[in-house]
Structures are given as structure tokens and as C-alpha cells.
Scaffold this active site. Structure first.
Site, PDB file in Angstrom:
ATOM      1  NE  ARG A  21      -1.281   2.459   2.911  1.00  0.00           N
ATOM      2  CZ  ARG A  21      -0.785   3.564   3.469  1.00  0.00           C
ATOM      3  NH1 ARG A  21      -0.706   4.696   2.771  1.00  0.00           N
ATOM      4  NH2 ARG A  21      -0.337   3.551   4.716  1.00  0.00           N
ATOM      5  CG  ASP A  22       3.161   4.251   3.054  1.00  0.00           C
ATOM      6  OD1 ASP A  22       3.001   5.157   2.227  1.00  0.00           O
ATOM      7  OD2 ASP A  22       3.517   4.462   4.222  1.00  0.00           O
ATOM      8  CG  HIS A 214       3.256   4.435   9.299  1.00  0.00           C
ATOM      9  ND1 HIS A 214       2.774   3.442   8.482  1.00  0.00           N
ATOM     10  CD2 HIS A 214       3.728   5.411   8.475  1.00  0.00           C
ATOM     11  CE1 HIS A 214       2.932   3.797   7.218  1.00  0.00           C
ATOM     12  NE2 HIS A 214       3.507   4.997   7.190  1.00  0.00           N
ATOM     13  CB  CYS A 247       3.132  10.573   2.431  1.00  0.00           C
ATOM     14  SG  CYS A 247       1.477  11.295   2.451  1.00  0.00           S
ATOM     15  CG  ASN A 256       6.491   3.138   5.568  1.00  0.00           C
ATOM     16  OD1 ASN A 256       6.017   3.487   4.493  1.00  0.00           O
ATOM     17  ND2 ASN A 256       5.829   3.229   6.689  1.00  0.00           N
TER      18      ASN A 256
END
Length: 313
Positions: A21-22, A214, A247, A256
């Protein structure tokens, strides 16, 4: 929070893999659905059990996520997988549940500027969306609350701890048993800030039984921040294989903390992760090679270089 006990079982951590996802959402060239499913299967085979497989969002805003319903359906072929999907609104949460999701991640930002840039509404309005979502979904759907910009905002700068705690007060009351993840969206948090917030928040809200972090690695402090949270008793950590990510609504933020870096650190500390590092590094190498991806982390390259040196020797 009290310091971690010496019992190895109590020290074990759960790593939530968020790369699908990220890690993918900011990649321009569309990754074929079949390729996503293949990489997902390899992550599961490496021992990762809870994986954020995508998000139910506007396909116009994040076209890479348009096949999330298909990925969710494919998760049935992996019995050990516990998929979760991110949703920013009641409507998207309803869509996810209708598609078969049984673990939702609702996201909102502490920062008004970031929340408006991300979902076009104020944090208080997102809190109302969260309340409506809780009322709309079945009781057997697990909920996690991701509090973005809990430490820092790309538009407003450092977020005062009091501001994060004030929003938490409103949100925790809506569902005290939800897992709550504090997110360093920009990667500008530091270990002191992380440690203080994860000391204060659980003390203020003892009814919350599961806290998570996170962490992004924009300034190279991802692992240090994870370690600071671990020392405060946090046992759930997000990470992205190959350090993929960044992001789209936080200019300059990179990925991340790399999952392989997290596994390496914890295993060296004697903390169980349940992840096969060699298998993870193999899939991380392929993840780092995805066209348009922005990879990070150190362990993947270090182990690859070590293997090459041994081969030459």
C-alpha cells in the site's frame, strides 16, 4: 509505560508489512495485478502475516490502488495472510467491507493542513467520518486508527504533543479497543519525541491495549525511532519491504523504514519477529527494482555485498 519484560515472548514484535500500500501508492507506472499478487505471496512465505494490501480510495487520486478489490479477493489463496486495507472515509470503509475486508485502517491527520490536502476536510470532520464508519460496519470487522502527522507535518512543521493527545482524547472515546498507530508521516520525528509521546499517550489512555508506530526514514532516524518506541513498550511496527514508499501528500517524504532493516535490528537484539530474513531480502531486491519505485534501507545491500565477497573469497 514500564520497560519491556525479560520474557522473550513478551519482547516479540509484530511487523505489519505496508509496502503493497504505502510502498506502491506513489509509483507512477502501474504494477500489474498479477505481479502484485506474486510479490504478496512471497512476503507471506517469508513469514509476514499482517499485510496492508492496498487502500480503497479514489482511483483518480491514487491510480496505483485501483486494483485493491482484486488484490483483496486474491488474498484467499494465502491462508496465513491477515490482510488489512486503508480507508479515509465512511463511504470507502463501506466499500471495503462490501468487498470482503475484515480489517480496516482508518486514517486521519492531526495537522489540519495535511488532512485537508489529503482528504479535503478538517481533522474534526474526519473524526466524525470515523464515528459514522464505526456505526456502519459489522462488529467482527477489526479497526485500526492511523493518526498521520502525529509528530510532524510537511506544511505546519513539528506538531505539539498536546495537539496529538487532544485529538486522541476524542478518538479513543469512540472505540477504546481500536489499535492506534502514531505515524511519523514526514520522517522528521526524533527518538526523544517518539519516546515522550509513547510514554504519555498510553498513560493518558490506559484503555487502549495496542499501540503501533508507522515510521518513515527520510532523515535516517527510522530505526532509532522504532527502538525508542520499543523501549516504551510498543510491540507493533509498520515497515515496507525494500524501504519503498513516500507519502504523495507529504512533499519530500521518502519510504517507510525497510522491513528487512527492522527484522535485522530486532533479530540482533534477540527479539523474535517470525520473519525469514533471507527470504525477505530476496523479495526486497525485486521490490527495489520495480520501475518508478523509490527504494531505501541498508540491510538488503549489505547482505548482498557480503554474499558477493564470500563468493569471491
Amino acid at each position: 509505560m514500564t520497560q519491556p519484560a525479560k520474557n522473550p515472548a513478551e519482547n516479540a514484535v509484530e511487523i505489519v508489512e505496508v509496502g503493497p500500500r504505502d510502498g506502491y501508492q506513489g509509483i507512477g507506472p502501474f504494477i500489474a495485478t498479477e505481479r502484485k499478487i506474486e510479490l504478496l505471496g512471497r512476503l507471506v512465505a517469508a513469514g509476514l502475516r499482517r499485510i496492508e494490501i492496498g487502500s480503497f480510495v479514489s482511483a483518480t487520486a491514487l491510480p496505483q490502488m485501483r486494483d485493491t478489490p482484486d488484490i483483496l479477493a486474491a488474498c484467499k489463496q494465502f491462508p496465513d495472510l491477515e490482510p488489512q486495507v486503508l480507508v479515509p472515509s465512511e463511504r470507502r470503509g463501506r466499500d471495503a467491507v462490501a468487498a470482503g475486508a475484515r480489517r480496516l485502517v482508518f486514517v486521519l491527520s492531526v495537522s489540519e493542513a495535511h488532512n485537508r490536502n489529503n482528504v479535503r476536510r478538517a481533522p474534526e470532520e474526519s473524526a466524525d467520518e470515523y464515528r459514522r464508519l464505526l456505526q456502519a460496519i459489522p462488529d467482527d470487522v477489526a479497526i485500526r486508527l492511523d493518526l498521520a502527522t502525529a509528530f510532524d507535518c510537511p506544511f505546519e512543521g513539528r506538531i505539539p504533543e498536546a495537539k496529538t493527545l487532544a485529538l486522541l482524547k476524542r478518538l479513543v472515546a469512540l472505540k477504546p479497543d481500536a489499535e492506534i498507530c502514531l505515524c511519523d508521516t514526514t520522517g522528521r520525528a526524533d527518538p526523544d519525541h517518539v519516546g515522550r509521546l509513547f510514554s504519555e499517550a498510553p498513560s493518558r489512555f490506559p484503555e487502549v491495549k495496542a499501540w503501533a508506530l508507522h515510521a518513515h526514514d527520510t532523515y535516517g532516524l527510522g530505526l532509532a525511532n522504532v527502538h525508542a518506541a520499543y523501549r516504551e513498550g510498543v510491540r507493533i511496527f509498520d515497515a515496507s519491504f525494500a524501504g519503498l514508499g513516500g507519502c504523495p501528500f507529504a512533499p519530500g517524504a521518502t519510504g517507510n523504514v525497510a522491513t528487512e532493516d527492522l527484522v535485522w535490528m530486532f533479530e540482533r537484539m534477540g527479539v523474535a519477529t517470525g520473519v525469514d530474513l533471507a527470504a525477505l531480502v530476496s523479495v526486497a531486491r525485486d521490490g527495489a527494482a520495480l520501475p518508478g519505485g523509490l527504494a531505501g534501507g541498508r540491510v538488503r545491500d549489505a547482505l548482498s555485498a557480503g554474499s558477493a565477497a564470500c563468493a569471491v573469497t
